[in-house]
Design a protein around this motif. Structure first.
Motif, mmCIF file in Angstrom:
data_model
loop_
_atom_site.group_PDB
_atom_site.id
_atom_site.type_symbol
_atom_site.label_atom_id
_atom_site.label_comp_id
_atom_site.label_asym_id
_atom_site.label_seq_id
_atom_site.Cartn_x
_atom_site.Cartn_y
_atom_site.Cartn_z
ATOM 1 N N GLU A 158 -10.761 -1.598 4.735
ATOM 2 C CA GLU A 158 -10.598 -2.511 3.606
ATOM 3 C C GLU A 158 -9.480 -1.966 2.713
ATOM 4 O OE1 GLU A 158 -14.832 -4.351 2.627
ATOM 5 O OE2 GLU A 158 -14.931 -2.166 2.774
ATOM 6 N N PRO A 159 -8.231 -2.372 3.002
ATOM 7 C CA PRO A 159 -7.085 -1.754 2.330
ATOM 8 C C PRO A 159 -6.761 -2.303 0.947
ATOM 9 C CG PRO A 159 -6.306 -3.359 3.890
ATOM 10 C CD PRO A 159 -7.802 -3.312 4.028
ATOM 11 N N GLY A 160 -7.452 -3.349 0.519
ATOM 12 C CA GLY A 160 -7.062 -3.982 -0.750
ATOM 13 C C GLY A 160 -5.642 -4.501 -0.625
ATOM 14 N N PRO A 161 -4.839 -4.341 -1.672
ATOM 15 C CA PRO A 161 -3.471 -4.865 -1.616
ATOM 16 C C PRO A 161 -2.509 -4.015 -0.779
ATOM 17 C CG PRO A 161 -3.888 -3.857 -3.736
ATOM 18 C CD PRO A 161 -5.187 -3.826 -2.985
ATOM 19 N N ASP A 162 -3.002 -2.929 -0.172
ATOM 20 C CA ASP A 162 -2.135 -2.017 0.585
ATOM 21 C C ASP A 162 -2.168 -2.268 2.088
ATOM 22 O OD1 ASP A 162 -1.360 -0.719 -1.773
ATOM 23 O OD2 ASP A 162 -3.125 0.572 -1.702
ATOM 24 N N LEU A 163 -2.198 -3.516 2.491
ATOM 25 C CA LEU A 163 -2.265 -3.866 3.909
ATOM 26 C C LEU A 163 -1.108 -3.274 4.700
ATOM 27 C CD1 LEU A 163 -3.361 -5.429 6.338
ATOM 28 C CD2 LEU A 163 -2.116 -7.429 5.507
ATOM 29 N N THR A 164 0.097 -3.436 4.198
ATOM 30 C CA THR A 164 1.277 -2.971 4.929
ATOM 31 C C THR A 164 1.223 -1.463 5.148
ATOM 32 O OG1 THR A 164 2.551 -4.789 4.032
ATOM 33 C CG2 THR A 164 3.800 -2.958 4.925
ATOM 34 N N GLN A 165 0.887 -0.723 4.128
ATOM 35 C CA GLN A 165 0.805 0.738 4.249
ATOM 36 C C GLN A 165 -0.278 1.125 5.252
ATOM 37 O OE1 GLN A 165 3.289 2.236 2.858
ATOM 38 N NE2 GLN A 165 2.669 4.124 3.813
ATOM 39 N N SER A 166 -1.394 0.416 5.244
ATOM 40 C CA SER A 166 -2.469 0.701 6.193
ATOM 41 C C SER A 166 -2.018 0.461 7.630
ATOM 42 C CB SER A 166 -3.687 -0.174 5.893
ATOM 43 O OG SER A 166 -4.227 0.166 4.650
ATOM 44 N N LEU A 167 -1.284 -0.628 7.861
ATOM 45 C CA LEU A 167 -0.794 -0.917 9.213
ATOM 46 C C LEU A 167 0.121 0.184 9.725
ATOM 47 C CD1 LEU A 167 -0.044 -4.736 8.923
ATOM 48 C CD2 LEU A 167 -1.805 -3.650 10.337
ATOM 49 N N LYS A 168 0.909 0.755 8.829
ATOM 50 C CA LYS A 168 1.840 1.821 9.230
ATOM 51 C C LYS A 168 1.116 3.090 9.653
ATOM 52 C CE LYS A 168 5.544 0.119 6.263
ATOM 53 N NZ LYS A 168 6.326 0.334 5.022
ATOM 54 N N SER A 169 -0.147 3.236 9.277
ATOM 55 C CA SER A 169 -0.884 4.462 9.577
ATOM 56 C C SER A 169 -1.773 4.351 10.812
ATOM 57 C CB SER A 169 -1.745 4.845 8.370
ATOM 58 O OG SER A 169 -2.800 3.914 8.207
ATOM 59 N N CYS B 54 6.387 -9.698 1.055
ATOM 60 C CA CYS B 54 6.268 -10.366 2.358
ATOM 61 C C CYS B 54 7.253 -9.797 3.373
ATOM 62 C CB CYS B 54 6.474 -11.864 2.204
ATOM 63 S SG CYS B 54 5.102 -12.674 1.400
ATOM 64 N N GLU B 55 8.463 -9.521 2.950
ATOM 65 C CA GLU B 55 9.452 -8.942 3.869
ATOM 66 C C GLU B 55 8.980 -7.595 4.398
ATOM 67 O OE1 GLU B 55 13.304 -8.934 1.975
ATOM 68 O OE2 GLU B 55 13.432 -11.123 2.029
ATOM 69 N N ASP B 56 8.363 -6.798 3.539
ATOM 70 C CA ASP B 56 7.833 -5.503 3.972
ATOM 71 C C ASP B 56 6.741 -5.711 5.024
ATOM 72 O OD1 ASP B 56 7.564 -2.705 4.012
ATOM 73 O OD2 ASP B 56 6.050 -2.746 2.417
ATOM 74 N N LEU B 57 5.863 -6.683 4.806
ATOM 75 C CA LEU B 57 4.821 -6.975 5.786
ATOM 76 C C LEU B 57 5.434 -7.430 7.110
ATOM 77 C CD1 LEU B 57 1.852 -7.412 6.634
ATOM 78 C CD2 LEU B 57 2.068 -9.742 5.724
ATOM 79 N N ILE B 58 6.393 -8.324 7.052
ATOM 80 C CA ILE B 58 6.999 -8.870 8.274
ATOM 81 C C ILE B 58 7.740 -7.788 9.056
ATOM 82 C CG2 ILE B 58 8.796 -10.450 9.105
ATOM 83 C CD1 ILE B 58 7.715 -12.393 6.859
ATOM 84 N N ALA C 111 -10.295 -6.065 6.767
ATOM 85 C CA ALA C 111 -10.773 -7.124 5.886
ATOM 86 C C ALA C 111 -9.921 -7.104 4.616
ATOM 87 C CB ALA C 111 -12.241 -6.897 5.545
ATOM 88 N N THR C 112 -9.296 -8.227 4.312
ATOM 89 C CA THR C 112 -8.402 -8.272 3.143
ATOM 90 C C THR C 112 -9.071 -8.855 1.904
ATOM 91 O OG1 THR C 112 -7.523 -10.453 3.650
ATOM 92 C CG2 THR C 112 -6.394 -8.558 4.640
#
Length: 186
Positions: free
Chosen positions: A72-83, A114-118, A42-43
């Motif tokens: 609920e990662p807050g603004p750290d979505l990308t870091q959460s996906l990596k884990s 955005c590039e980091d997320l992609i 949940a973002t």
């Protein structure tokens, strides 16, 4: 590191977009209904002072199967996906929260974000269903921040469509497979 048999688990990126109250979340949830291990990301931010938002979250929470986990990662979505472990499936609902959390970034920092997320999404080792709102269907936001949100979300949706395996448009409670009935805009 968990080794995954590619015959058993395939990474896949599925994009689900549409306007508010069109059924995006229900459709995204249905795409993972048979998956045994799902992490629901949940973002959105908590807004306890907004009864309509609290009610909306309650409905989402009650609709999810009890065996799904919540992140609920807050603004750290990308870091959460990596884990996340490769044996999981993931539902991100939705990228509007991701965009809203970083409206304070200047253009260059937003592009990097955005590039980091992609890049992260391109290298996933698990199935990921990503919900993103379609905004600006003829309405011009009256504020600068509203216009910035609309523009960033729309640009991100187009970038994600380019890397997604499947793209769905959900409106009026109906899901349309965009790849099967459309042509890319040059």
């Amino acid at each position: 590191m968990v080794l995954v048999d590619p015959q058993v688990h395939k990474s896949e990126l599925i994009l689900v977009s549409g306007p508010s109250r069109g059924g995006k979340s229900r459709w995204a949830e249905s795409l993972l209904a048979e998956d045994p291990c799902v992490i629901y990301i949940a973002t959105g931010t908590k807004r306890d002072d907004d009864p309509a938002w609290v009610e909306r979250l309650r409905i989402h929470r009650e609709r999810r199967p009890p065996h799904w986990s919540l992140l609920e990662p807050g603004p750290d979505l990308t870091q959460s996906l990596k884990s996340i472990d490769a044996t999981q499936s993931v539902l991100i609902d939705s990228l509007g929260g991701f965009v809203a959390a970083r409206l304070d970034l200047d253009s260059a920092a937003w592009t990097d974000y955005c590039e980091d997320l992609i890049v992260t999404l391109r290298h996933l080792t698990f199935k990921c269903v990503l919900v993103i709102e379609e905004t600006g269907w003829g309405v011009v936001p009256p504020t600068q921040i509203g216009g910035l949100f609309r523009d960033r979300l729309g640009q991100l949706a187009q970038q994600l469509d380019q890397i997604a395996d499947v793209s769905w448009l959900v409106l009026q409670g109906r899901a349309v497979d965009l790849r099967s009935i459309s042509h890319p805009v040059p």
